[in-house]
Enzyme design. Sequence first.
Site, PDB file in Angstrom:
ATOM      1  CG  LEU A 141      -2.143  -0.923   1.125  1.00 33.85           C
ATOM      2  CD1 LEU A 141      -2.996  -0.784   2.357  1.00 33.85           C
ATOM      3  CD2 LEU A 141      -2.971  -0.647  -0.106  1.00 33.85           C
ATOM      4  CB  CYS A 142       3.937   2.340   0.108  1.00 36.21           C
ATOM      5  SG  CYS A 142       4.803   0.804   0.011  1.00 36.21           S
TER       6      CYS A 142
END
Lengths: 376, 132
Positions: A141-142
């Site tokens: 999630l980056c």
Amino acid sequence: MACSNLTMWVSSKPSLSDASGLSFRSFLNPFQLPSHNTPTATCNPSRSVTPIHCGLRELRERIDSVKNTQKITEAMKLVAAARVRRAQEAVVNGRPFSETLVEVLYNINEQLQTEDIDAPLTKVRTVKKVALVVVTGDRGLCGSFNNQLIKKAEARIAELKGLGVEYTIISVGKKGNTYFLRRPYIPVDKFLDGSNLPTAKEAQTIADDVFSLFVSEEVDKVELLYTKFVSLVKSDPVIHTLLPLSPKGEVCDVNGNCVDAAEDELFRLTTKEGKLTVERDTVRTPTPDFSPILQFEQDPVQILDALLPLYLNSQILRALQESLASELAARMSAMSSATDNANELKKNLSLVYNRQRQAKITGEILEIVAGANAQI
Amino acid sequence: MTLNLCVLTPNRIVWDSEVKEIILSTNSGQIGILPNHAPIATAVDIGILRICLNDQWITMALMGGFARIGNNEITILVNDAEKGSDIDPQEAQQTLEIAEANLSKAEGKRQTIEANLALRRARTRVEAITMI
């Protein structure tokens, strides 16, 4: 069944008002009905998304789930922002050490220029095998943070293969670990876990590993792949040569260009007009002269021997810290765009929901009116 | 004259204040440092640092590094430093036993180097506790 057909027919009526003959035909053939939703979408050209076909209940559920997701991404963004600050503090806390170290190394080097030094960590051998230390993040999630670095590693591996040089990987961080575990044909020496906040202990573990690999002559060169923190929106995956150390206390990239001198950059997270920004100031450490009567308790070579592992450690620690800062910054921007997207999706969905609700109510009223008329 | 001691690790400043006297284990043996010591630079071994403060001795386990003494300023750069009072005796003892076991199992040059280092670190931590 007939009732639902009626509502659908009513909802699509405005777009078909110019061709009333068509609407009559479609009423006779209910299987064609879904195609009438397309004109509804075309009458609203500002929306580029595909038309949403689903009932009121599904729409409500979707709106709720988008709302929840938006809350989560918003929270993750804030957490990442707070942790960037923490990462920044860690860098500041380590500064007295790295400053003094660079200063001492510089001075000792000056004094040792004339002597022929032979420290094991600076020995340049013909490169037969290279160890790559790949620093990735622990979580997803980056955005493309982890992918970018892994791609860089793959490119380097291909390059080394092309040169006919053997290689081995030391993987730091869960994302890298899972990637290399799935590819058994890539030789991996060690899997190490990253952590929330890199400490000297973790840097030490990596340094120990690298040190023993290099000193036992299993590898002749150690390269460090990590993501350099440039700004909150920009970070670059880079390759640094870690070992052999150049005795001048510089870190050189693959082509031998110096990428790190005595200059120390400090990034600072500030708030400007309510927005987070990053300031970077370059600090040149002043190098006061050593007192010329300074004695060496041991052989200068031994002192250099004690200093270079320290330097190696602080280099690794710095890379870990930068990598963490980049990861958090990447997560921050990824989450903020996710929040924006969720907001837009929510807006679109509620628009559709309201339209359908209105159409249904209109349909019901028409039914009632028609029923009342029939009774008269 | 007062003597100032500063112990730095990559993470933080462990110690930064005035002391009376310190005993430092260097690569060539232990040396005691009193005020007005001649300026020297020395490598610091994995070993114990003893600090005299208000007639009390404090021990600290140092994990190897470098020290610079001059102008009544002592700067010690180490990878890790732990105060003897902060170390958990049981944990330290266990780590020592594990390290000893690892060394006897070690095969090859590389493993021996690693095991030896780990053993020395573990031993120093245990010594730092028992010194008090």
